[in-house]
Design a protein around this motif. Structure first.
Motif, PDB file in Angstrom:
ATOM      1  N   LYS A 136      28.899  10.979   6.600  1.00 54.79           N
ATOM      2  CA  LYS A 136      29.091  11.076   5.306  1.00 54.79           C
ATOM      3  C   LYS A 136      30.155  10.404   4.731  1.00 54.79           C
ATOM      4  N   THR A 137      31.207  10.026   4.908  1.00 53.74           N
ATOM      5  CA  THR A 137      32.124   9.164   4.192  1.00 53.74           C
ATOM      6  C   THR A 137      32.046   8.341   4.038  1.00 53.74           C
ATOM      7  N   ASP A 138      31.827   6.854   2.839  1.00 52.07           N
ATOM      8  CA  ASP A 138      31.292   6.069   2.477  1.00 52.07           C
ATOM      9  C   ASP A 138      32.641   4.841   3.649  1.00 52.07           C
ATOM     10  N   PRO A 139      31.473   3.791   3.719  1.00 52.78           N
ATOM     11  CA  PRO A 139      31.644   3.124   4.618  1.00 52.78           C
ATOM     12  C   PRO A 139      33.200   1.830   4.238  1.00 52.78           C
ATOM     13  N   LYS A 140      33.762   2.324   2.839  1.00 51.40           N
ATOM     14  CA  LYS A 140      33.930   1.397   1.911  1.00 51.40           C
ATOM     15  C   LYS A 140      35.990   2.330   2.487  1.00 51.40           C
TER      16      LYS A 140
END
Length: 163
Positions: free
Chosen positions: A142-146
Motif C-alpha cells: 500500500k505504501t508508495d515505492p517512493k
C-alpha cells in the motif's frame, strides 16, 4: 511459473516454450533450477548496478523505489515465487548482489570507514532492504515505492556509523 508450480514445470516444457533443443539447453544449464538461478542473477546484476548506470545521487544506496515498483507491477509473478519457495533463493542471491552494490556506493560517497566495517554494514543494509520488502508485501504493497525508498535511505543513513 504463472501457469503452474515451479516443481511441476519440466525441462521439456521449457524447451518447447523457448524453441530450443535439449542439447542446446544442457550446453548452458544443468537443469531448470540452474536456468532459473541464471536468470535471477542477470536480473539482480541489472538491478544492483542501476544507480551507478544512471549516475544517481551517491546518497542512494539501492534502487528501492524502482525495485518495489517492479515487484508491485509483477505481483502475480512475485506471488508465484513465494508459492514455489523460490523467493528464498532470489532473496539469498539478492543479499550478496545488493550488499556488494551498497558497499561500492558507500565507497563512492567518500565516507571514511574501515573496509570490514563497510562490508558488514553493507550486508546488514541489504538484509534490511529485504526485510522492508517482505514487510511491504505482507502489508499489501500500500505504501508508495517512493516513500519506501525514502524510508530505507533514512534508516540506512541514520544507522551508518563512521569513524
Amino acid at each position: 511459473m504463472l501457469e503452474k508450480p515451479f516443481e511441476e514445470i519440466t525441462v521439456q516444457q521449457v524447451l518447447d516454450r523457448a524453441g530450443v533443443g535439449r542439447s542446446t539447453f544442457y550446453a548452458h544449464y544443468r537443469d531448470k533450477d540452474d536456468l532459473f538461478l541464471s536468470d535471477v542473477e542477470d536480473f539482480l546484476e541489472y538491478c544492483s548496478a542501476a544507480l551507478t548506470r544512471k549516475g544517481a545521487n551517491t546518497k542512494r544506496l539501492l534502487p528501492v523505489q524502482e525495485f518495489f515498483t517492479h515487484v508491485r507491477d509483477a505481483r502475480e509473478f512475485y506471488a508465484a515465487l513465494v508459492r514455489s519457495g523460490k523467493v528464498n533463493d532470489v532473496q539469498a542471491l539478492g543479499l550478496g548482489f545488493f550488499a556488494r552494490s551498497i558497499e561500492e556506493r558507500l565507497k563512492m560517497t567518500g565516507v571514511e570507514m574501515e573496509a570490514s566495517q563497510r562490508s558488514a554494514q553493507a550486508c546488514a543494509l541489504a538484509g534490511s532492504f529485504f526485510s522492508l520488502l517482505n514487510w511491504w508485501v505482507d502489508k499489501g504493497m500500500k505504501t508508495d515505492p517512493k516513500e519506501m525508498d525514502a524510508l530505507f535511505h533514512r534508516m540506512a543513513w541514520n544507522g551508518l556509523t563512521v569513524r
